[in-house]
Write an enzyme that holds these catalytic residues in place. Sequence first.
Site, PDB file in Angstrom:
ATOM      1  N   ASP A 141      -2.592   1.223   1.164  1.00  0.00           N
ATOM      2  CA  ASP A 141      -2.301   0.818   2.528  1.00  0.00           C
ATOM      3  C   ASP A 141      -2.060   2.071   3.357  1.00  0.00           C
ATOM      4  O   ASP A 141      -1.693   3.123   2.806  1.00  0.00           O
ATOM      5  CB  ASP A 141      -1.055  -0.085   2.572  1.00  0.00           C
ATOM      6  CG  ASP A 141      -0.810  -0.648   3.961  1.00  0.00           C
ATOM      7  OD1 ASP A 141      -1.533  -1.584   4.349  1.00  0.00           O
ATOM      8  OD2 ASP A 141       0.088  -0.149   4.665  1.00  0.00           O
ATOM      9  N   GLU A 166      -0.439   3.591   7.245  1.00  0.00           N
ATOM     10  CA  GLU A 166       0.210   3.420   8.543  1.00  0.00           C
ATOM     11  C   GLU A 166      -0.437   4.412   9.500  1.00  0.00           C
ATOM     12  O   GLU A 166      -0.833   5.518   9.093  1.00  0.00           O
ATOM     13  CB  GLU A 166       1.714   3.651   8.446  1.00  0.00           C
ATOM     14  CG  GLU A 166       2.433   2.722   7.468  1.00  0.00           C
ATOM     15  CD  GLU A 166       2.268   1.256   7.763  1.00  0.00           C
ATOM     16  OE1 GLU A 166       2.077   0.899   8.943  1.00  0.00           O
ATOM     17  OE2 GLU A 166       2.313   0.451   6.818  1.00  0.00           O
ATOM     18  N   HIS A 196       5.488  -2.858   6.479  1.00  0.00           N
ATOM     19  CA  HIS A 196       4.976  -1.865   7.421  1.00  0.00           C
ATOM     20  C   HIS A 196       5.296  -0.428   7.000  1.00  0.00           C
ATOM     21  O   HIS A 196       5.281   0.481   7.833  1.00  0.00           O
ATOM     22  CB  HIS A 196       5.457  -2.127   8.849  1.00  0.00           C
ATOM     23  CG  HIS A 196       5.069  -3.481   9.352  1.00  0.00           C
ATOM     24  ND1 HIS A 196       3.747  -3.870   9.512  1.00  0.00           N
ATOM     25  CD2 HIS A 196       5.819  -4.553   9.702  1.00  0.00           C
ATOM     26  CE1 HIS A 196       3.707  -5.116   9.953  1.00  0.00           C
ATOM     27  NE2 HIS A 196       4.950  -5.553  10.072  1.00  0.00           N
ATOM     28  N   ASP A 230       3.698  -2.016   1.289  1.00  0.00           N
ATOM     29  CA  ASP A 230       2.621  -2.961   1.564  1.00  0.00           C
ATOM     30  C   ASP A 230       1.530  -2.890   0.501  1.00  0.00           C
ATOM     31  O   ASP A 230       0.898  -3.899   0.173  1.00  0.00           O
ATOM     32  CB  ASP A 230       2.027  -2.715   2.946  1.00  0.00           C
ATOM     33  CG  ASP A 230       2.923  -3.236   4.071  1.00  0.00           C
ATOM     34  OD1 ASP A 230       3.922  -3.914   3.765  1.00  0.00           O
ATOM     35  OD2 ASP A 230       2.620  -2.964   5.244  1.00  0.00           O
TER      36      ASP A 230
END
Length: 212
Positions: free
Chosen positions: A43, A45, A190, A195
Amino acid sequence: MEKIYGSRSFDEGNTVPVPIPADMYPAVPVITEPTFDRYVSFDVETTGLSPYTDSLIEIGAIRVVNGVIDESGKFIFSELVKPYKKCIPEIVEHITGITNEDVTDKRQMWEVVTDFLDFVGDDVLLGFNSVRFDIKFIIRAARYAGIIIHNPVFDVMKYATHLKVSPKGKKVPSLADLSEYYKIKNPSAHRAYADAITTARVFEKLKLENNR
């Protein structure tokens, strides 16, 4: 992973590498059937939603083999990234908890993605909304690193939609919807690593659903 050293040059007096042109970068293969027994759930960000103008601020991942989710050191990757030509907007700081101060001294995306792809090796890259979002940010960083990605990408969101697992009646469920449905706790939503591991746990539940 294929390193294209010839395309990785540096401008004089500048430490930013010249990227592989976007129109010369081959499409990453996408797979839709869970026929693999090992994968890296990942994942990212970012500073925003555009993989063309926004930047990575974090990559998190966990390697899963034969359905075993092992959080020991050699199976995980987690690193903050200094955003390229961007600051982290206030709304993203609020959502992720990652501040501009947190990333000031971190490595650039092309440095972090090189280590990330070394960690991935030849495994499948598995993510949530990974085809339309996460992998595009990884590709942009890989272009600057001079690396061609050959790993297949599997999208858990598309898989859940295909199986018609639709908590709350949604046609396209979110990761939060599915983790709540399967009673999977994600105390750090998040954040990339949290995640990534939640995505792996949801995927393993979906596989069981598919095999009933």
